[in-house]
Design a protein around this motif. Structure first.
Motif, PDB file in Angstrom:
ATOM      1  N   ILE A 180      36.395  48.827  36.336  1.00 57.66           N
ATOM      2  CA  ILE A 180      37.640  48.645  37.077  1.00 57.66           C
ATOM      3  C   ILE A 180      37.993  47.164  37.064  1.00 57.66           C
ATOM      4  CG2 ILE A 180      38.893  49.038  39.220  1.00 57.66           C
ATOM      5  CD1 ILE A 180      36.757  51.014  40.057  1.00 57.66           C
ATOM      6  N   LEU A 181      39.203  46.841  36.647  1.00 58.71           N
ATOM      7  CA  LEU A 181      39.690  45.468  36.642  1.00 58.71           C
ATOM      8  C   LEU A 181      40.903  45.355  37.565  1.00 58.71           C
ATOM      9  CD1 LEU A 181      39.902  42.541  35.545  1.00 58.71           C
ATOM     10  CD2 LEU A 181      41.266  43.475  33.649  1.00 58.71           C
ATOM     11  N   PHE A 182      40.870  44.360  38.454  1.00 60.39           N
ATOM     12  CA  PHE A 182      41.977  44.127  39.379  1.00 60.39           C
ATOM     13  C   PHE A 182      42.748  42.887  38.949  1.00 60.39           C
ATOM     14  CE2 PHE A 182      38.906  46.622  41.729  1.00 60.39           C
ATOM     15  CZ  PHE A 182      39.705  47.587  42.334  1.00 60.39           C
ATOM     16  N   VAL A 183      44.061  43.056  38.750  1.00 56.43           N
ATOM     17  CA  VAL A 183      44.914  41.963  38.290  1.00 56.43           C
ATOM     18  C   VAL A 183      46.139  41.866  39.186  1.00 56.43           C
ATOM     19  CG1 VAL A 183      44.131  42.240  35.900  1.00 56.43           C
ATOM     20  CG2 VAL A 183      46.179  43.453  36.666  1.00 56.43           C
ATOM     21  N   TYR A 184      46.828  40.716  39.069  1.00 59.41           N
ATOM     22  CA  TYR A 184      48.024  40.533  39.908  1.00 59.41           C
ATOM     23  C   TYR A 184      49.049  39.620  39.241  1.00 59.41           C
ATOM     24  CZ  TYR A 184      50.853  38.945  43.913  1.00 59.41           C
ATOM     25  OH  TYR A 184      51.889  38.609  44.752  1.00 59.41           O
ATOM     26  N   ASN A 185      48.832  38.301  39.310  1.00 58.84           N
ATOM     27  CA  ASN A 185      49.878  37.397  38.828  1.00 58.84           C
ATOM     28  C   ASN A 185      49.325  36.193  38.063  1.00 58.84           C
ATOM     29  OD1 ASN A 185      48.750  35.884  40.871  1.00 58.84           O
ATOM     30  ND2 ASN A 185      50.693  35.353  41.872  1.00 58.84           N
ATOM     31  N   ARG A 186      48.181  36.380  37.416  1.00 61.54           N
ATOM     32  CA  ARG A 186      47.594  35.288  36.637  1.00 61.54           C
ATOM     33  C   ARG A 186      47.447  35.735  35.181  1.00 61.54           C
ATOM     34  NH1 ARG A 186      42.579  32.972  40.097  1.00 61.54           N
ATOM     35  NH2 ARG A 186      41.965  35.153  40.214  1.00 61.54           N
ATOM     36  N   PRO A 187      48.525  35.648  34.413  1.00 58.31           N
ATOM     37  CA  PRO A 187      48.492  36.161  33.029  1.00 58.31           C
ATOM     38  C   PRO A 187      47.460  35.471  32.146  1.00 58.31           C
ATOM     39  CG  PRO A 187      50.517  34.915  33.456  1.00 58.31           C
ATOM     40  CD  PRO A 187      49.868  35.139  34.780  1.00 58.31           C
ATOM     41  N   GLU A 188      47.311  34.146  32.266  1.00 58.15           N
ATOM     42  CA  GLU A 188      46.352  33.434  31.413  1.00 58.15           C
ATOM     43  C   GLU A 188      44.928  33.904  31.697  1.00 58.15           C
ATOM     44  OE1 GLU A 188      48.467  31.945  33.503  1.00 58.15           O
ATOM     45  OE2 GLU A 188      49.964  30.928  32.239  1.00 58.15           O
ATOM     46  N   HIS A 189      44.582  34.014  32.969  1.00 61.06           N
ATOM     47  CA  HIS A 189      43.258  34.481  33.349  1.00 61.06           C
ATOM     48  C   HIS A 189      43.033  35.927  32.899  1.00 61.06           C
ATOM     49  CE1 HIS A 189      43.816  31.076  36.090  1.00 61.06           C
ATOM     50  NE2 HIS A 189      42.498  31.034  36.211  1.00 61.06           N
ATOM     51  N   THR A 190      44.043  36.752  33.104  1.00 61.33           N
ATOM     52  CA  THR A 190      43.937  38.161  32.738  1.00 61.33           C
ATOM     53  C   THR A 190      43.658  38.327  31.255  1.00 61.33           C
ATOM     54  OG1 THR A 190      45.429  38.829  34.531  1.00 61.33           O
ATOM     55  CG2 THR A 190      45.160  40.368  32.700  1.00 61.33           C
TER      56      THR A 190
ATOM     57  N   PHE B  32      43.929  48.069  37.727  1.00 59.29           N
ATOM     58  CA  PHE B  32      44.796  48.169  38.902  1.00 59.29           C
ATOM     59  C   PHE B  32      45.591  46.873  39.017  1.00 59.29           C
ATOM     60  CE2 PHE B  32      41.690  51.391  39.822  1.00 59.29           C
ATOM     61  CZ  PHE B  32      42.373  52.354  40.574  1.00 59.29           C
ATOM     62  N   CYS B  33      46.909  46.982  38.930  1.00 58.89           N
ATOM     63  CA  CYS B  33      47.788  45.824  39.021  1.00 58.89           C
ATOM     64  C   CYS B  33      48.563  45.884  40.339  1.00 58.89           C
ATOM     65  CB  CYS B  33      48.751  45.774  37.846  1.00 58.89           C
ATOM     66  SG  CYS B  33      49.821  44.311  37.843  1.00 58.89           S
ATOM     67  N   ASP B  34      48.383  44.888  41.183  1.00 62.24           N
ATOM     68  CA  ASP B  34      49.064  44.847  42.473  1.00 62.24           C
ATOM     69  C   ASP B  34      50.537  44.487  42.281  1.00 62.24           C
ATOM     70  OD1 ASP B  34      49.222  45.167  45.180  1.00 62.24           O
ATOM     71  OD2 ASP B  34      48.159  43.310  45.703  1.00 62.24           O
ATOM     72  N   GLY B  35      51.377  44.922  43.226  1.00 56.36           N
ATOM     73  CA  GLY B  35      52.792  44.603  43.185  1.00 56.36           C
ATOM     74  C   GLY B  35      53.074  43.246  43.818  1.00 56.36           C
ATOM     75  N   VAL B  36      54.260  42.711  43.571  1.00 57.83           N
ATOM     76  CA  VAL B  36      54.613  41.402  44.120  1.00 57.83           C
ATOM     77  C   VAL B  36      54.922  41.511  45.614  1.00 57.83           C
ATOM     78  CG1 VAL B  36      55.474  40.491  41.942  1.00 57.83           C
ATOM     79  CG2 VAL B  36      57.029  41.725  43.448  1.00 57.83           C
TER      80      VAL B  36
ATOM     81  N   SER C 172      43.394  46.434  47.712  1.00 55.47           N
ATOM     82  CA  SER C 172      43.422  46.929  46.334  1.00 55.47           C
ATOM     83  C   SER C 172      42.028  47.332  45.879  1.00 55.47           C
ATOM     84  CB  SER C 172      43.980  45.856  45.392  1.00 55.47           C
ATOM     85  OG  SER C 172      45.333  45.607  45.648  1.00 55.47           O
ATOM     86  N   ILE C 173      41.040  46.484  46.175  1.00 53.27           N
ATOM     87  CA  ILE C 173      39.675  46.770  45.744  1.00 53.27           C
ATOM     88  C   ILE C 173      39.101  47.965  46.490  1.00 53.27           C
ATOM     89  CG2 ILE C 173      37.297  45.902  45.806  1.00 53.27           C
ATOM     90  CD1 ILE C 173      38.338  43.213  44.894  1.00 53.27           C
ATOM     91  N   ILE C 174      39.259  47.992  47.802  1.00 58.14           N
ATOM     92  CA  ILE C 174      38.708  49.099  48.589  1.00 58.14           C
ATOM     93  C   ILE C 174      39.305  50.426  48.149  1.00 58.14           C
ATOM     94  CG2 ILE C 174      38.562  50.111  50.902  1.00 58.14           C
ATOM     95  CD1 ILE C 174      38.436  47.190  51.973  1.00 58.14           C
ATOM     96  N   GLN C 175      40.626  50.472  48.004  1.00 57.65           N
ATOM     97  CA  GLN C 175      41.284  51.714  47.608  1.00 57.65           C
ATOM     98  C   GLN C 175      41.013  52.073  46.157  1.00 57.65           C
ATOM     99  OE1 GLN C 175      45.486  51.500  48.686  1.00 57.65           O
ATOM    100  NE2 GLN C 175      44.989  50.627  50.689  1.00 57.65           N
ATOM    101  N   GLY C 176      41.037  51.080  45.270  1.00 53.50           N
ATOM    102  CA  GLY C 176      40.820  51.341  43.853  1.00 53.50           C
ATOM    103  C   GLY C 176      39.413  51.814  43.545  1.00 53.50           C
ATOM    104  N   VAL C 177      38.428  51.141  44.135  1.00 50.96           N
ATOM    105  CA  VAL C 177      37.037  51.552  43.911  1.00 50.96           C
ATOM    106  C   VAL C 177      36.807  52.954  44.450  1.00 50.96           C
ATOM    107  CG1 VAL C 177      34.631  51.096  44.516  1.00 50.96           C
ATOM    108  CG2 VAL C 177      36.123  49.207  43.848  1.00 50.96           C
ATOM    109  N   THR C 178      37.344  53.240  45.626  1.00 55.39           N
ATOM    110  CA  THR C 178      37.184  54.576  46.218  1.00 55.39           C
ATOM    111  C   THR C 178      37.742  55.651  45.303  1.00 55.39           C
ATOM    112  OG1 THR C 178      37.295  53.660  48.473  1.00 55.39           O
ATOM    113  CG2 THR C 178      37.729  56.021  48.219  1.00 55.39           C
TER     114      THR C 178
ATOM    115  N   ILE D  92      32.887  46.544  38.481  1.00 57.93           N
ATOM    116  CA  ILE D  92      34.120  45.937  38.985  1.00 57.93           C
ATOM    117  C   ILE D  92      34.262  44.494  38.520  1.00 57.93           C
ATOM    118  CG2 ILE D  92      35.409  45.269  41.047  1.00 57.93           C
ATOM    119  CD1 ILE D  92      32.850  48.013  41.311  1.00 57.93           C
ATOM    120  N   LEU D  93      35.483  44.174  38.060  1.00 58.92           N
ATOM    121  CA  LEU D  93      35.834  42.821  37.647  1.00 58.92           C
ATOM    122  C   LEU D  93      37.151  42.408  38.283  1.00 58.92           C
ATOM    123  CD1 LEU D  93      35.098  43.089  33.815  1.00 58.92           C
ATOM    124  CD2 LEU D  93      33.807  41.698  35.446  1.00 58.92           C
ATOM    125  N   GLU D  94      37.328  41.091  38.447  1.00 60.33           N
ATOM    126  CA  GLU D  94      38.618  40.530  38.828  1.00 60.33           C
ATOM    127  C   GLU D  94      39.123  39.665  37.688  1.00 60.33           C
ATOM    128  OE1 GLU D  94      38.596  38.836  42.799  1.00 60.33           O
ATOM    129  OE2 GLU D  94      37.046  40.279  43.404  1.00 60.33           O
TER     130      GLU D  94
END
Length: 306
Positions: free
Chosen positions: A9-19, A40-44, A86-92, A103-105
């Protein structure tokens, strides 16, 4: 051959270079071509700037750029949940289906044998209830010898980790029993790694203010009160790239810098003694105490000339 691989599971949001760096490294992992990846990509957030909206949309483009693993499943949120939720819900969601997860960020760079270590460990300790978590990260303590082996510590990790449904199901993220740390000073000192790192301060910020939103400190509290163990490799298989103030808890990056990164390091030996390695714990405590003192002095010098 390792069978029954855990989903990633990878959690992403707003860091394109890191992603992009995270996914490129993950795709080069041994076993990536046999693994299932959930992103899992979070919304703005509401009232986000045009730059923040652009960066979120860029992340959404990057996660679709390649087939990073054998199978990639993308779940986008229309709202901003925040990392903890995001992590709690996504992992569940995923662990209920597969019984174990990795799990990765987005700011984590994995070594080529990260997935191999995680899967072997998740299989090896699956029936050991005292083992709560597998960590791909390891503390950069110079006095810890590198023997391609592993050891147990009583503290959890948030930088590339894995766990089982048997652990996740008993976690209490409300943590209403945290107040015991106000009354029991001896327990609080133990929670603070024998007085060497102020986990209590972070925990109270989580529970009593809106200053932080951390799933990790709550996970640690659950492990702590259950006398749980976490397996660590003797050299980190994860490199954290979040040194640029783009993420949270930058003090952790200063405290635990990764030295002599080796993307081809491989763990070959798994600890059979299911107990805390007190020798390594003592070395870690001394290291943290020394680093914390150094950081405090550095901060004081900065403030003096600010």
């Amino acid at each position: 051959m390792i069978e029954n691989l855990a989903p990633i599971i990878l959690f992403v949001y707003n860091r394109p270079e890191h992603t992009l760096e995270c996914l490129e490294a993950l795709s080069k992992n041994n076993l990536a071509d046999r693994s299932k990846l959930y992103i899992f990509c979070d919304g703005v957030k509401k009232n986000s700037s045009d730059e923040q909206v652009f960066r979120n949309s860029k992340v959404k483009e990057i996660i679709r750029r390649k087939k990073w693993c054998k199978e990639v499943i993308i779940i986008e949120s229309e709202t901003n949940k925040g990392l903890a939720n995001s992590i709690i819900q996504g992992v569940t969601k995923v662990i209920d289906k597969y019984n174990k997860v990795i799990i990765l960020e987005d700011d984590l760079i994995t070594s080529n044998y990260f997935l191999e270590f995680m899967n072997e460990s998740l299989n090896f300790y699956k029936d050991e209830p005292k083992v709560f978590q597998i960590s791909g990260y390891s503390f950069p303590v110079p006095s810890i010898k590198e023997n391609s082996s592993s050891f147990f510590l009583p503290i959890t990790s948030t930088w590339g980790w894995g766990t089982w449904k048997r652990t996740w199901d008993i976690l209490d993220f409300e943590c209403l029993d945290y107040t015991i740390l106000k009354k029991d000073k001896k327990l609080a000192n133990k929670f603070n790694l024998n007085g060497n790192y102020n986990y209590k301060k972070m925990f109270f910020k989580q529970m009593e203010s809106n200053k932080i939103s951390s799933w990790g400190i709550r996970f640690y509290w659950n492990a702590f009160k259950n006398n749980a163990l976490v397996l660590y490799p003797d050299k980190s298989l994860v490199y954290n790239k979040g040194w640029d103030n783009s993420g949270n808890h930058n003090d952790s990056y200063i405290l635990y810098p990764i030295l002599n990164w080796n993307k081809n390091y491989k763990v070959k030996h798994f600890e059979k003694n299911i107990s805390v390695n007190n020798d390594i714990l003592n070395k870690l405590e001394k290291y943290i105490k020394k680093r914390t003192s150094f950081i405090t002095k550095l901060s004081n010098v900065f403030l003096k000339f600010k």
